[in-house]
Design a protein around this motif. Structure first.
Motif, PDB file in Angstrom:
ATOM      1  N   MET A  34       0.846  -1.174   0.000  1.00  0.00           N
ATOM      2  CA  MET A  34       0.000   0.000   0.000  1.00  0.00           C
ATOM      3  C   MET A  34       0.896   1.244   0.000  1.00  0.00           C
ATOM      4  O   MET A  34       1.798   1.360   0.804  1.00  0.00           O
ATOM      5  N   SER A  35       0.650   2.168  -0.883  1.00  0.00           N
ATOM      6  CA  SER A  35       1.474   3.370  -0.934  1.00  0.00           C
ATOM      7  C   SER A  35       1.040   4.373   0.133  1.00  0.00           C
ATOM      8  O   SER A  35      -0.034   4.270   0.717  1.00  0.00           O
ATOM      9  N   ASN A  36       1.914   5.342   0.382  1.00  0.00           N
ATOM     10  CA  ASN A  36       1.603   6.375   1.377  1.00  0.00           C
ATOM     11  C   ASN A  36       0.394   7.202   0.973  1.00  0.00           C
ATOM     12  O   ASN A  36      -0.385   7.632   1.818  1.00  0.00           O
ATOM     13  N   GLU A  37       0.243   7.444  -0.327  1.00  0.00           N
ATOM     14  CA  GLU A  37      -0.887   8.230  -0.805  1.00  0.00           C
ATOM     15  C   GLU A  37      -2.206   7.524  -0.513  1.00  0.00           C
ATOM     16  O   GLU A  37      -3.175   8.144  -0.091  1.00  0.00           O
ATOM     17  N   THR A  38      -2.244   6.222  -0.710  1.00  0.00           N
ATOM     18  CA  THR A  38      -3.453   5.445  -0.434  1.00  0.00           C
ATOM     19  C   THR A  38      -3.776   5.483   1.048  1.00  0.00           C
ATOM     20  O   THR A  38      -4.921   5.657   1.445  1.00  0.00           O
ATOM     21  N   ARG A  39      -2.763   5.323   1.896  1.00  0.00           N
ATOM     22  CA  ARG A  39      -2.974   5.366   3.343  1.00  0.00           C
ATOM     23  C   ARG A  39      -3.467   6.733   3.789  1.00  0.00           C
ATOM     24  O   ARG A  39      -4.333   6.841   4.636  1.00  0.00           O
ATOM     25  N   THR A  40      -2.899   7.797   3.219  1.00  0.00           N
ATOM     26  CA  THR A  40      -3.309   9.158   3.587  1.00  0.00           C
ATOM     27  C   THR A  40      -4.760   9.400   3.195  1.00  0.00           C
ATOM     28  O   THR A  40      -5.530   9.955   3.971  1.00  0.00           O
ATOM     29  N   THR A  41      -5.147   8.981   1.998  1.00  0.00           N
ATOM     30  CA  THR A  41      -6.525   9.157   1.556  1.00  0.00           C
ATOM     31  C   THR A  41      -7.473   8.359   2.436  1.00  0.00           C
ATOM     32  O   THR A  41      -8.513   8.851   2.863  1.00  0.00           O
ATOM     33  N   GLU A  42      -7.096   7.125   2.740  1.00  0.00           N
ATOM     34  CA  GLU A  42      -7.931   6.279   3.593  1.00  0.00           C
ATOM     35  C   GLU A  42      -8.058   6.897   4.980  1.00  0.00           C
ATOM     36  O   GLU A  42      -9.136   6.926   5.562  1.00  0.00           O
ATOM     37  N   SER A  43      -6.965   7.417   5.492  1.00  0.00           N
ATOM     38  CA  SER A  43      -6.971   8.051   6.812  1.00  0.00           C
ATOM     39  C   SER A  43      -7.881   9.269   6.829  1.00  0.00           C
ATOM     40  O   SER A  43      -8.640   9.469   7.769  1.00  0.00           O
ATOM     41  N   ALA A  44      -7.789  10.087   5.809  1.00  0.00           N
ATOM     42  CA  ALA A  44      -8.586  11.311   5.756  1.00  0.00           C
ATOM     43  C   ALA A  44     -10.075  10.988   5.676  1.00  0.00           C
ATOM     44  O   ALA A  44     -10.891  11.612   6.347  1.00  0.00           O
ATOM     45  N   GLU A  45     -10.439   9.998   4.857  1.00  0.00           N
ATOM     46  CA  GLU A  45     -11.848   9.652   4.730  1.00  0.00           C
ATOM     47  C   GLU A  45     -12.367   8.995   5.999  1.00  0.00           C
ATOM     48  O   GLU A  45     -13.477   9.241   6.431  1.00  0.00           O
ATOM     49  N   SER A  46     -11.551   8.162   6.607  1.00  0.00           N
ATOM     50  CA  SER A  46     -11.949   7.512   7.850  1.00  0.00           C
ATOM     51  C   SER A  46     -12.096   8.548   8.958  1.00  0.00           C
ATOM     52  O   SER A  46     -13.020   8.480   9.756  1.00  0.00           O
ATOM     53  N   THR A  47     -11.196   9.497   9.000  1.00  0.00           N
ATOM     54  CA  THR A  47     -11.264  10.555  10.004  1.00  0.00           C
ATOM     55  C   THR A  47     -12.524  11.391   9.826  1.00  0.00           C
ATOM     56  O   THR A  47     -13.149  11.776  10.804  1.00  0.00           O
ATOM     57  N   ALA A  48     -12.910  11.655   8.580  1.00  0.00           N
ATOM     58  CA  ALA A  48     -14.128  12.427   8.334  1.00  0.00           C
ATOM     59  C   ALA A  48     -15.338  11.685   8.872  1.00  0.00           C
ATOM     60  O   ALA A  48     -16.220  12.269   9.503  1.00  0.00           O
ATOM     61  N   GLY A  49     -15.395  10.374   8.643  1.00  0.00           N
ATOM     62  CA  GLY A  49     -16.497   9.573   9.165  1.00  0.00           C
ATOM     63  C   GLY A  49     -16.497   9.549  10.685  1.00  0.00           C
ATOM     64  O   GLY A  49     -17.544   9.641  11.323  1.00  0.00           O
ATOM     65  N   THR A  86     -20.057   6.812   5.827  1.00  0.00           N
ATOM     66  CA  THR A  86     -18.839   7.360   5.234  1.00  0.00           C
ATOM     67  C   THR A  86     -17.644   6.463   5.543  1.00  0.00           C
ATOM     68  O   THR A  86     -16.820   6.180   4.674  1.00  0.00           O
ATOM     69  N   SER A  87     -17.555   6.005   6.782  1.00  0.00           N
ATOM     70  CA  SER A  87     -16.460   5.108   7.169  1.00  0.00           C
ATOM     71  C   SER A  87     -16.544   3.781   6.418  1.00  0.00           C
ATOM     72  O   SER A  87     -15.524   3.242   5.977  1.00  0.00           O
ATOM     73  N   ILE A  88     -17.750   3.262   6.272  1.00  0.00           N
ATOM     74  CA  ILE A  88     -17.931   2.011   5.532  1.00  0.00           C
ATOM     75  C   ILE A  88     -17.483   2.182   4.088  1.00  0.00           C
ATOM     76  O   ILE A  88     -16.777   1.336   3.536  1.00  0.00           O
ATOM     77  N   ALA A  89     -17.881   3.284   3.471  1.00  0.00           N
ATOM     78  CA  ALA A  89     -17.507   3.540   2.077  1.00  0.00           C
ATOM     79  C   ALA A  89     -15.991   3.653   1.939  1.00  0.00           C
ATOM     80  O   ALA A  89     -15.400   3.135   0.982  1.00  0.00           O
ATOM     81  N   ALA A  90     -15.331   4.315   2.889  1.00  0.00           N
ATOM     82  CA  ALA A  90     -13.876   4.465   2.838  1.00  0.00           C
ATOM     83  C   ALA A  90     -13.187   3.114   2.987  1.00  0.00           C
ATOM     84  O   ALA A  90     -12.213   2.816   2.279  1.00  0.00           O
ATOM     85  N   GLN A  91     -13.708   2.270   3.860  1.00  0.00           N
ATOM     86  CA  GLN A  91     -13.109   0.946   4.051  1.00  0.00           C
ATOM     87  C   GLN A  91     -13.315   0.060   2.825  1.00  0.00           C
ATOM     88  O   GLN A  91     -12.424  -0.701   2.451  1.00  0.00           O
ATOM     89  N   ARG A  92     -14.459   0.176   2.190  1.00  0.00           N
ATOM     90  CA  ARG A  92     -14.708  -0.618   0.978  1.00  0.00           C
ATOM     91  C   ARG A  92     -13.789  -0.186  -0.148  1.00  0.00           C
ATOM     92  O   ARG A  92     -13.249  -1.007  -0.888  1.00  0.00           O
ATOM     93  N   ARG A  93     -13.609   1.145  -0.299  1.00  0.00           N
ATOM     94  CA  ARG A  93     -12.701   1.646  -1.329  1.00  0.00           C
ATOM     95  C   ARG A  93     -11.276   1.176  -1.076  1.00  0.00           C
ATOM     96  O   ARG A  93     -10.554   0.812  -1.996  1.00  0.00           O
ATOM     97  N   ALA A  94     -10.873   1.173   0.190  1.00  0.00           N
ATOM     98  CA  ALA A  94      -9.521   0.733   0.532  1.00  0.00           C
ATOM     99  C   ALA A  94      -9.348  -0.759   0.256  1.00  0.00           C
ATOM    100  O   ALA A  94      -8.277  -1.205  -0.192  1.00  0.00           O
ATOM    101  N   ALA A  95     -10.397  -1.543   0.501  1.00  0.00           N
ATOM    102  CA  ALA A  95     -10.302  -2.979   0.272  1.00  0.00           C
ATOM    103  C   ALA A  95     -10.234  -3.311  -1.215  1.00  0.00           C
ATOM    104  O   ALA A  95      -9.563  -4.251  -1.614  1.00  0.00           O
ATOM    105  N   ARG A  96     -10.900  -2.528  -2.024  1.00  0.00           N
ATOM    106  CA  ARG A  96     -10.879  -2.767  -3.469  1.00  0.00           C
ATOM    107  C   ARG A  96      -9.545  -2.361  -4.073  1.00  0.00           C
ATOM    108  O   ARG A  96      -9.086  -2.953  -5.038  1.00  0.00           O
ATOM    109  N   GLY A  97      -9.003  -1.246  -3.548  1.00  0.00           N
ATOM    110  CA  GLY A  97      -7.781  -0.698  -4.153  1.00  0.00           C
ATOM    111  C   GLY A  97      -6.620  -1.262  -3.522  1.00  0.00           C
ATOM    112  O   GLY A  97      -5.639  -1.666  -3.539  1.00  0.00           O
TER     113      GLY A  97
END
Length: 83
Positions: free
Chosen positions: A1-16, A72-83
């Protein structure tokens, strides 16, 4: 997993997570308002004006905000699992 993916996942999870926290606080304020508004009915005193009953609706608003945060958190986790 790249840092960019982790940062995006973190930001979306934090928003939720923030939405869930804010929803919890709004729900709690509505619950306290409900208790305060109902107290005169049991104490036999003069009831509060109608605006006090409107504040009780914050319970429902808080619930909806928290539910949006969970989704929102569910959607972020699903996107992370797919990518």
């Amino acid at each position: 997993m790249s840092n960019e993916t982790r940062t995006t996942e973190s930001a979306e999870s934090t928003a939720g997570d923030r939405l869930v926290r804010v929803g919890g606080v709004v729900f709690f304020v509505g619950a306290i308002a409900t208790l305060v508004t109902m107290a005169p009915l049991f104490l036999g005193t003069e009831p509060f004006p109608s605006i006090a009953y409107a504040v009780c609706m914050l319970m429902g608003v808080g619930f909806v905000i928290a539910a949006a945060g969970v989704l929102t958190s569910i959607a972020a986790q699903r996107r992370a699992a797919r990518g």
